[in-house]
Design a protein around this motif. Sequence first.
Motif, mmCIF file in Angstrom:
data_model
loop_
_atom_site.group_PDB
_atom_site.id
_atom_site.type_symbol
_atom_site.label_atom_id
_atom_site.label_comp_id
_atom_site.label_asym_id
_atom_site.label_seq_id
_atom_site.Cartn_x
_atom_site.Cartn_y
_atom_site.Cartn_z
ATOM 1 N N GLY A 7 0.777 -1.227 0.000
ATOM 2 C CA GLY A 7 0.000 0.000 0.000
ATOM 3 C C GLY A 7 0.808 1.275 0.000
ATOM 4 O O GLY A 7 0.243 2.371 -0.093
ATOM 5 N N GLY A 8 2.124 1.156 0.109
ATOM 6 C CA GLY A 8 2.952 2.345 0.062
ATOM 7 C C GLY A 8 2.993 2.949 -1.330
ATOM 8 O O GLY A 8 2.512 2.358 -2.294
ATOM 9 N N GLY A 9 3.574 4.119 -1.415
ATOM 10 C CA GLY A 9 3.681 4.776 -2.712
ATOM 11 C C GLY A 9 4.021 6.233 -2.547
ATOM 12 O O GLY A 9 4.398 6.685 -1.466
ATOM 13 N N LEU A 10 3.872 6.962 -3.637
ATOM 14 C CA LEU A 10 4.154 8.388 -3.674
ATOM 15 C C LEU A 10 2.837 9.162 -3.593
ATOM 16 O O LEU A 10 1.905 8.877 -4.362
ATOM 17 N N VAL A 11 2.764 10.106 -2.677
ATOM 18 C CA VAL A 11 1.544 10.898 -2.510
ATOM 19 C C VAL A 11 1.949 12.340 -2.198
ATOM 20 O O VAL A 11 3.010 12.579 -1.611
ATOM 21 N N GLN A 12 1.116 13.266 -2.585
ATOM 22 C CA GLN A 12 1.380 14.672 -2.267
ATOM 23 C C GLN A 12 0.999 14.972 -0.827
ATOM 24 O O GLN A 12 0.118 14.310 -0.249
ATOM 25 N N ALA A 13 1.640 15.982 -0.277
ATOM 26 C CA ALA A 13 1.300 16.413 1.077
ATOM 27 C C ALA A 13 -0.192 16.732 1.157
ATOM 28 O O ALA A 13 -0.760 17.333 0.232
ATOM 29 N N GLY A 14 -0.811 16.288 2.246
ATOM 30 C CA GLY A 14 -2.251 16.457 2.411
ATOM 31 C C GLY A 14 -3.064 15.274 1.927
ATOM 32 O O GLY A 14 -4.266 15.187 2.203
ATOM 33 N N GLY A 15 -2.429 14.384 1.219
ATOM 34 C CA GLY A 15 -3.124 13.226 0.686
ATOM 35 C C GLY A 15 -3.226 12.093 1.688
ATOM 36 O O GLY A 15 -2.848 12.221 2.855
ATOM 37 N N SER A 16 -3.745 10.967 1.203
ATOM 38 C CA SER A 16 -3.993 9.803 2.056
ATOM 39 C C SER A 16 -3.445 8.530 1.427
ATOM 40 O O SER A 16 -3.348 8.426 0.197
ATOM 41 N N LEU A 17 -3.130 7.598 2.271
ATOM 42 C CA LEU A 17 -2.755 6.251 1.853
ATOM 43 C C LEU A 17 -3.288 5.274 2.883
ATOM 44 O O LEU A 17 -3.413 5.612 4.063
ATOM 45 N N ARG A 18 -3.575 4.058 2.440
ATOM 46 C CA ARG A 18 -3.930 2.995 3.369
ATOM 47 C C ARG A 18 -2.951 1.846 3.199
ATOM 48 O O ARG A 18 -2.856 1.270 2.112
ATOM 49 N N LEU A 19 -2.241 1.553 4.244
ATOM 50 C CA LEU A 19 -1.336 0.421 4.243
ATOM 51 C C LEU A 19 -2.067 -0.815 4.751
ATOM 52 O O LEU A 19 -2.939 -0.720 5.612
ATOM 53 N N SER A 20 -1.684 -1.955 4.196
ATOM 54 C CA SER A 20 -2.242 -3.234 4.623
ATOM 55 C C SER A 20 -1.106 -4.179 4.981
ATOM 56 O O SER A 20 -0.023 -4.110 4.402
ATOM 57 N N ASN A 73 -9.581 -9.696 11.715
ATOM 58 C CA ASN A 73 -9.021 -11.016 12.010
ATOM 59 C C ASN A 73 -9.560 -12.104 11.084
ATOM 60 O O ASN A 73 -8.920 -13.139 10.907
ATOM 61 N N ALA A 74 -10.695 -11.876 10.494
ATOM 62 C CA ALA A 74 -11.204 -12.853 9.524
ATOM 63 C C ALA A 74 -10.311 -12.907 8.288
ATOM 64 O O ALA A 74 -10.251 -13.936 7.603
ATOM 65 N N LYS A 75 -9.611 -11.805 8.025
ATOM 66 C CA LYS A 75 -8.706 -11.743 6.874
ATOM 67 C C LYS A 75 -7.244 -11.754 7.295
ATOM 68 O O LYS A 75 -6.360 -11.605 6.443
ATOM 69 N N ASN A 76 -6.996 -11.867 8.592
ATOM 70 C CA ASN A 76 -5.616 -11.824 9.112
ATOM 71 C C ASN A 76 -4.877 -10.595 8.597
ATOM 72 O O ASN A 76 -3.699 -10.671 8.210
ATOM 73 N N THR A 77 -5.547 -9.476 8.611
ATOM 74 C CA THR A 77 -5.002 -8.256 8.023
ATOM 75 C C THR A 77 -5.118 -7.096 9.004
ATOM 76 O O THR A 77 -6.146 -6.953 9.674
ATOM 77 N N VAL A 78 -4.062 -6.289 9.053
ATOM 78 C CA VAL A 78 -4.083 -5.048 9.822
ATOM 79 C C VAL A 78 -3.873 -3.903 8.839
ATOM 80 O O VAL A 78 -3.173 -4.049 7.831
ATOM 81 N N TYR A 79 -4.530 -2.797 9.130
ATOM 82 C CA TYR A 79 -4.495 -1.643 8.239
ATOM 83 C C TYR A 79 -3.945 -0.420 8.972
ATOM 84 O O TYR A 79 -4.058 -0.304 10.196
ATOM 85 N N LEU A 80 -3.387 0.496 8.197
ATOM 86 C CA LEU A 80 -3.034 1.812 8.710
ATOM 87 C C LEU A 80 -3.555 2.843 7.713
ATOM 88 O O LEU A 80 -3.012 2.972 6.615
ATOM 89 N N GLN A 81 -4.627 3.507 8.093
ATOM 90 C CA GLN A 81 -5.155 4.584 7.272
ATOM 91 C C GLN A 81 -4.416 5.855 7.647
ATOM 92 O O GLN A 81 -4.433 6.262 8.814
ATOM 93 N N MET A 82 -3.780 6.458 6.673
ATOM 94 C CA MET A 82 -2.986 7.665 6.904
ATOM 95 C C MET A 82 -3.584 8.824 6.129
ATOM 96 O O MET A 82 -3.635 8.779 4.891
ATOM 97 N N ASN A 83 -4.029 9.829 6.847
ATOM 98 C CA ASN A 83 -4.611 11.024 6.234
ATOM 99 C C ASN A 83 -3.745 12.243 6.537
ATOM 100 O O ASN A 83 -2.895 12.215 7.426
ATOM 101 N N SER A 84 -3.981 13.300 5.779
ATOM 102 C CA SER A 84 -3.250 14.562 5.988
ATOM 103 C C SER A 84 -1.744 14.315 6.057
ATOM 104 O O SER A 84 -1.058 14.795 6.951
ATOM 105 N N LEU A 85 -1.253 13.574 5.101
ATOM 106 C CA LEU A 85 0.156 13.193 5.123
ATOM 107 C C LEU A 85 1.062 14.402 4.954
ATOM 108 O O LEU A 85 0.729 15.369 4.249
ATOM 109 N N LYS A 86 2.224 14.313 5.605
ATOM 110 C CA LYS A 86 3.213 15.374 5.584
ATOM 111 C C LYS A 86 4.523 14.830 5.026
ATOM 112 O O LYS A 86 4.781 13.622 5.120
#
Length: 121
Positions: A7-20, A73-86
């Motif tokens: 889920g990583g990548g390049l984003v502009q400041a103020g944008g969002s990403l969701r890591l899994s 836990n049904a998907k064995n997945t943890v997420y990190l929602q990141m907003n207002s990125l700097k």
Amino acid sequence: VQLQASGGGLVQAGGSLRLSCVASGRRVSMLAMTWIRQVSGKNHEIVATVNWNGDTTTYADSAKGRFTISRDNAKNTVYLQMNSLKPEDTARYYCAADPQMRTIPSGWDYWGLGTLVTVSS
């Protein structure tokens, strides 16, 4: 236990990403999970942590109000929602797991390879 972050990548400041992070192995749903980041040349920093069933979370001061950790836990997945990125959020983000919610990065038993987040100004 194996951990695969994405889920990583390049984003502009103020944008969002969701890591899994997908976990595999025995009893992974019983493990606490965390996201740890490392800026190039600097120490690891615990960004956010969630306990085994998702009802307890902790955040670094730098993440409070902007990032949200959750798990399915049904998907064995943890997420990190990141907003207002700097730009200072630019780092490699690792997911890690452990039977307990550790407070220092070196305390976590299982680590994935990480995913790179780059925030442009």
